[in-house]
Enzyme design. Structure first.
Site, PDB file in Angstrom:
ATOM      1  N   GLY A  17      88.744 -14.481  99.395  1.00  0.00           N
ATOM      2  CA  GLY A  17      88.930 -12.657  99.126  1.00  0.00           C
ATOM      3  C   GLY A  17      87.151 -12.740  98.908  1.00  0.00           C
ATOM      4  O   GLY A  17      86.875 -13.448 100.277  1.00  0.00           O
ATOM      5  N   ASP A  63      82.368 -22.253  85.695  1.00  0.00           N
ATOM      6  CA  ASP A  63      83.443 -21.542  84.647  1.00  0.00           C
ATOM      7  C   ASP A  63      82.330 -20.039  84.216  1.00  0.00           C
ATOM      8  O   ASP A  63      81.568 -20.438  83.154  1.00  0.00           O
ATOM      9  CB  ASP A  63      84.020 -21.947  83.136  1.00  0.00           C
ATOM     10  CG  ASP A  63      84.498 -21.155  82.404  1.00  0.00           C
ATOM     11  OD1 ASP A  63      84.250 -19.827  82.732  1.00  0.00           O
ATOM     12  OD2 ASP A  63      84.920 -21.333  80.957  1.00  0.00           O
ATOM     13  N   ASN A  90      80.607 -11.943  91.948  1.00  0.00           N
ATOM     14  CA  ASN A  90      81.413 -11.840  91.952  1.00  0.00           C
ATOM     15  C   ASN A  90      83.073 -11.892  91.990  1.00  0.00           C
ATOM     16  O   ASN A  90      83.644 -10.706  91.740  1.00  0.00           O
ATOM     17  CB  ASN A  90      81.438 -12.168  94.274  1.00  0.00           C
ATOM     18  CG  ASN A  90      82.568 -11.685  94.410  1.00  0.00           C
ATOM     19  OD1 ASN A  90      82.823 -10.570  94.908  1.00  0.00           O
ATOM     20  ND2 ASN A  90      83.373 -12.969  94.668  1.00  0.00           N
ATOM     21  N   TYR A 154      90.700  -2.859  83.202  1.00  0.00           N
ATOM     22  CA  TYR A 154      89.404  -3.596  84.538  1.00  0.00           C
ATOM     23  C   TYR A 154      89.034  -2.738  84.468  1.00  0.00           C
ATOM     24  O   TYR A 154      87.938  -2.653  84.452  1.00  0.00           O
ATOM     25  CB  TYR A 154      90.446  -3.208  85.420  1.00  0.00           C
ATOM     26  CG  TYR A 154      90.162  -4.021  86.838  1.00  0.00           C
ATOM     27  CD1 TYR A 154      90.022  -5.501  86.552  1.00  0.00           C
ATOM     28  CD2 TYR A 154      89.950  -3.172  88.032  1.00  0.00           C
ATOM     29  CE1 TYR A 154      89.034  -5.948  87.594  1.00  0.00           C
ATOM     30  CE2 TYR A 154      89.278  -3.607  89.471  1.00  0.00           C
ATOM     31  CZ  TYR A 154      88.888  -5.248  89.250  1.00  0.00           C
ATOM     32  OH  TYR A 154      88.545  -5.164  90.373  1.00  0.00           O
ATOM     33  N   LYS A 158      84.717  -2.935  84.173  1.00  0.00           N
ATOM     34  CA  LYS A 158      83.953  -2.299  86.011  1.00  0.00           C
ATOM     35  C   LYS A 158      83.557  -1.120  85.738  1.00  0.00           C
ATOM     36  O   LYS A 158      82.067  -1.295  85.951  1.00  0.00           O
ATOM     37  CB  LYS A 158      84.654  -2.363  86.590  1.00  0.00           C
ATOM     38  CG  LYS A 158      85.906  -3.660  87.867  1.00  0.00           C
ATOM     39  CD  LYS A 158      84.858  -4.757  87.876  1.00  0.00           C
ATOM     40  CE  LYS A 158      85.505  -5.569  88.735  1.00  0.00           C
ATOM     41  NZ  LYS A 158      84.433  -6.776  88.860  1.00  0.00           N
ATOM     42  N   THR A 191      92.938  -8.578  98.886  1.00  0.00           N
ATOM     43  CA  THR A 191      92.863 -10.131  98.088  1.00  0.00           C
ATOM     44  C   THR A 191      93.829 -11.166  97.606  1.00  0.00           C
ATOM     45  O   THR A 191      94.850 -10.072  97.254  1.00  0.00           O
ATOM     46  CB  THR A 191      91.599  -9.776  97.295  1.00  0.00           C
ATOM     47  OG1 THR A 191      92.056  -8.859  96.651  1.00  0.00           O
ATOM     48  CG2 THR A 191      90.216  -9.513  98.220  1.00  0.00           C
ATOM     49  N   LEU A 193      93.638 -11.746  94.384  1.00  0.00           N
ATOM     50  CA  LEU A 193      93.953 -10.692  93.119  1.00  0.00           C
ATOM     51  C   LEU A 193      94.259  -9.218  93.269  1.00  0.00           C
ATOM     52  O   LEU A 193      95.262  -9.479  92.245  1.00  0.00           O
ATOM     53  CB  LEU A 193      92.301 -10.352  92.898  1.00  0.00           C
ATOM     54  CG  LEU A 193      92.035  -9.902  91.174  1.00  0.00           C
ATOM     55  CD1 LEU A 193      90.678 -10.412  90.731  1.00  0.00           C
ATOM     56  CD2 LEU A 193      92.062  -8.338  91.349  1.00  0.00           C
TER      57      LEU A 193
END
Length: 256
Positions: A17, A63, A90, A154, A158, A191, A193
């Protein structure tokens, strides 16, 4: 252009990605890149492909929600490269679920990967950079700027990345630490994701994808390179006067 010759760059979630595209671009401009990912095999494959171009790349499993692992990783990069110049937070995850369909375990895991990992990375990154200088780029999303009922977790994570970025950027500036910190806000991008999240909608996936493309003035999702190049701008000296800024790269999605 070789803006990053001699620079040491660490990018999380870079086996694929946007992270991988950024790693390739940094390496092609002279940097020594350390790629990390939860998938060690994919990370090594990505680093190997960069080395096959005659460029510098290493891979490590990470991780990003593990505090101890962060400290050990940055210490190793500094020992190997002599410094850490650029950190790109990222790594991330996402899923499309309304708030009533999201359980607490899903919420906590997403926050750990998307937000807590950035806190951990910024903290150890500043410690490694504050004497000699450096740059941190936190990959947020237009989900920090525009609400979407199908990904409230999400959105929240973010938005947290965006505000954390502002707070720590101002903190560094006011303390006189030569560490620049800004956030990148990609729109919809091609991507895994995004593909996996949309695909999980099942019969509704095609309709969601079509509606999303129609809402983007440029009429399509971004390629990963179209996001990576602005990321490199934030990491370069060309962005020297940016402090706690949000750079939106979304094909016009948030402009209307």
């Amino acid at each position: 252009m070789m803006r990053f010759t001699g620079k040491s760059v660490l990018i999380t979630g870079a086996a694929r990605g946007i992270g991988l595209a950024a790693a390739q671009e940094f390496a092609r401009e002279g940097a020594s890149v350390t790629i990390t990912d939860i998938d060690a095999e994919e990370a090594e494959h990505a680093a190997g492909a960069i080395r096959a171009e005659g460029l510098k790349a290493e891979a490590r499993r990470q991780d990003v929600a593990d505090e101890t692992a962060w400290e050990a990783l940055v210490a190793e990069v500094v020992a190997r490269e002599g410094k850490l110049d650029i950190l790109v937070n990222n790594a991330g995850m996402g899923f499309l679920k309304s708030v009533v369909d999201t359980d607490i375990a899903e919420w906590q895991r997403l926050m750990a990967v998307n937000l807590e990992s950035v806190f951990l990375g910024v903290r150890v990154g500043i410690a490694a950079m504050k004497e000699r200088g450096g740059v941190i780029v936190n990959v947020a999303s237009i989900a920090a700027n525009v609400a979407e009922p199908l990904f409230p977790a999400y959105n929240a994570s973010k938005a947290g990345v965006a505000m954390l970025t502002k707070a720590v950027a101002v903190d560094c500036a006011r303390n006189g630490w030569p560490v620049r910190i800004n956030s990148l806000h990609p729109g919809y991008c091609e991507t895994k994701l995004v593909a996996d999240a949309v695909g999980a909608l099942g019969e509704e996936a095609a309709g969601f994808a079509a509606a999303t493309a129609a809402a983007i003035p440029l009429g399509r999702m971004a390629t990963t390179r179209e996001i990576a190049r602005p990321l490199l701008f934030l990491a370069s000296d060309d962005a020297a006067y940016m402090c706690g800024s949000e750079l939106i790269v979304d094909g016009g999605y948030t402009a209307i």
